[in-house]
Design an enzyme around this catalytic site. Structure first.
Site, short mmCIF file in Angstrom:
data_model
loop_
_atom_site.label_atom_id
_atom_site.label_comp_id
_atom_site.label_asym_id
_atom_site.label_seq_id
_atom_site.Cartn_x
_atom_site.Cartn_y
_atom_site.Cartn_z
N ASP A 105 111.77 -13.67 -38.99
CA ASP A 105 112.93 -14.51 -38.67
C ASP A 105 113.00 -15.75 -39.57
OD1 ASP A 105 113.69 -12.82 -36.64
OD2 ASP A 105 112.89 -14.07 -35.02
N GLU A 284 120.48 -9.62 -31.52
CA GLU A 284 119.84 -10.93 -31.48
C GLU A 284 119.90 -11.60 -32.85
OE1 GLU A 284 116.00 -10.06 -29.89
OE2 GLU A 284 115.51 -8.63 -31.46
#
Ligand SMILES: *[C@@H]1O[C@H](CO)[C@@H](O)[C@H](O)[C@H]1NC(C)=O
Ligand SMILES: *[C@@H]1O[C@H](CO)[C@@H](O)[C@H](O)[C@H]1NC(C)=O
Ligand SMILES: *[C@@H]1O[C@H](CO)[C@@H](O)[C@H](O)[C@H]1NC(C)=O
Ligand SMILES: *[C@@H]1O[C@H](CO)[C@@H](O)[C@H](O)[C@H]1NC(C)=O
Length: 406
Positions: A105, A284
């Site tokens: 991420d 997400e």
């Protein structure tokens, strides 16, 4: 290894230990019929089994050939901008610009000529490089201590999002626990991008427990995966969410470190959700970018991390990067077919190809040359182990206002 080593950490602390990809709900042993083949089997029965097995194998290859013949081929689908929902168009993507920089991420900004990355790790890791290709050097951390927010994994906050506004750097982060909606988004600020000058301001938004968590939509969403857009008119919006009811967005106050308590002022907008038509796969890592004249909402669709079971590698359910666009920072965001992302819309811009697997956790930055889509991915020649996720990127072209990875 230059990057911080994920293996050094307690795996359970890391955000990919989330419920939707743990796969722990299904007890495969209990659902499997008990085997009756074994001791005392008669030769006639054995011959029958062998015949059945041969027939099954033949049938399998015939159906494989038929499905290959009728499945939409990648070129035509990508040119038309329509893609099969469950089959990644495996050959249409250009190769990634891969690196050996282990990261999950990533959030990357460019300051002058230096790239800074912020990522999950104890107290949020900061790395620096002269180019996206590296070499990446670990500088230190955003927080000097555990997050002020006394819940979740305050030692190693998840999925930070850093941006520079004026002369101030804002690092939004989340704290949560695997499988829990008891989460919060906090922020730290500094006047420089590197370590050593950050002030933690604590929580902005909370779900599960804490101030405001009973207010809709915080009562049914998950306050993780923050992403802030600073709009041209000076307004700022915080997007967040995953799994529980998808991706939401609220208005930030002028100080950029708080929201107003009044729901009419923070004005939550629902930006994207997973639906039955997407077979309930999680979405997400929402991220909003702007390229005149559109706002783009990016998200990661599918399973991020758990690929120990070889069947999960070929199921077509692994992470891929999808996008929709809007005339407004507040949505609605739609895909090429005009389908709202709240109704499951979203076009795949980048997915698995060659030895690149499950790209996601993306962001977009702009350098002197162009916009760049960056993300983490697994290199199938190296490992499906999620601690081996590494930084990759592609430059973006815009064709008719739709981003294309090149
Ligand atoms: C492209 O997709 C649309 C619907 O999504 C369809 O109407 C059209 O015929 C397709 N065009 C081509 C060239 O396949
Ligand atoms: C994957 O790893 C192999 C072996 O190290 C390397 O040759 C290849 O370029 C890598 N591919 C990507 C996309 O990183
Ligand atoms: C909740 O908000 C009140 C008033 O703004 C503040 O005094 C209190 O510390 C907050 N509690 C938590 C747990 O954040
Ligand atoms: C959240 O709040 C809204 C508005 O008060 C309410 O309609 C909804 O049922 C609540 N959701 C849950 C899960 O409690």
């Amino acid at each position: 290894m230059n990057a911080f080593s994920l293996q050094d950490m307690d795996e359970r602390l890391l955000p990919w230990h989330r419920p939707h990809w743990s796969g722990g709900d299904i007890d495969s042993n209990s659902s499997r019929p008990r085997s009756t083949i074994g001791k005392g089997i008669r030769p006639s029965a054995l011959r029958r089994y062998i015949k059945m097995a041969v027939l099954l194998v033949v049938f399998f290859f015939i159906s494989l050939a038929v499905s290959a013949a009728i499945s939409p081929r990648s070129n035509s689908t990508s040119n038309n901008g329509t893609q099969s929902e469950d089959t990644p168009p495996a050959t249409v993507f250009p190769p990634t610009h891969g690196t050996d920089f282990l990261i999950h991420d990533p959030s990357i900004i460019l300051v002058g000529k230096t790239f800074y990355s912020y990522s999950v790790g104890p107290h949020i890791a900061i790395n620096q490089a002269p180019s996206l290709d590296g070499p990446w050097t670990e500088l230190g951390t955003v927080l000097d201590a555990d997050s002020m927010i006394s819940k979740g994994d305050r030692t190693a906050p998840w999925a930070p999002n850093t941006l520079q506004i004026g002369t101030t750097f804002y690092c939004y982060y989340s704290v949560s626990n695997a499988g829990s909606r008891d989460s919060a988004i906090g922020v730290a600020t500094s006047d420089k991008p590197g370590p050593g000058g950050w002030t933690d301001h604590g929580p902005i938004l909370q779900s599960g427990t804490g101030n405001g968590s009973d207010v809709y939509p915080l009562n049914e969403s998950n306050t993780i995966d923050p992403s802030v857009l600073f709009d041209t008119d000076g307004s700022a919006y915080l997007s967040f969410g995953s799994f529980w009811s998808g991706i939401w967005q609220v208005r930030l106050e002028q100080d950029l470190v708080s929201i107003d308590e009044d729901p009419a002022v923070f004005d939550a907008q629902h930006l994207a959700a997973n639906t039955e038509s997407r077979r309930g796969q999680p979405i997400e890592g929402g991220f909003i970018s702007y390229h005149t004249p559109y706002y783009y909402l990016w998200y990661s669709w599918g399973t991020c991390c758990e690929f120990k079971d070889p069947a999960s590698r070929t199921s077509g359910k692994e992470y891929r990067i999808r996008v929709g666009r809007s005339n407004s920072a507040r949505g609605p965001f739609v895909d090429r077919q005009g389908k709202d992302m709240v109704d499951g819309g979203g076009d795949t811009v980048y997915g698995s190809n060659a030895d690149t697997f499950a790209p996601g956790g993306q962001g977009v930055l702009t350098d002197a040359e162009s916009d760049v889509l960056y993300y983490h991915y697994l290199n199938t020649s190296i490992s499906y182990e999620f601690g081996q996720a590494r930084l990759g990127y592609n430059r973006l072209d815009y064709v008719d206002g739709w981003p294309l990875a090149v």
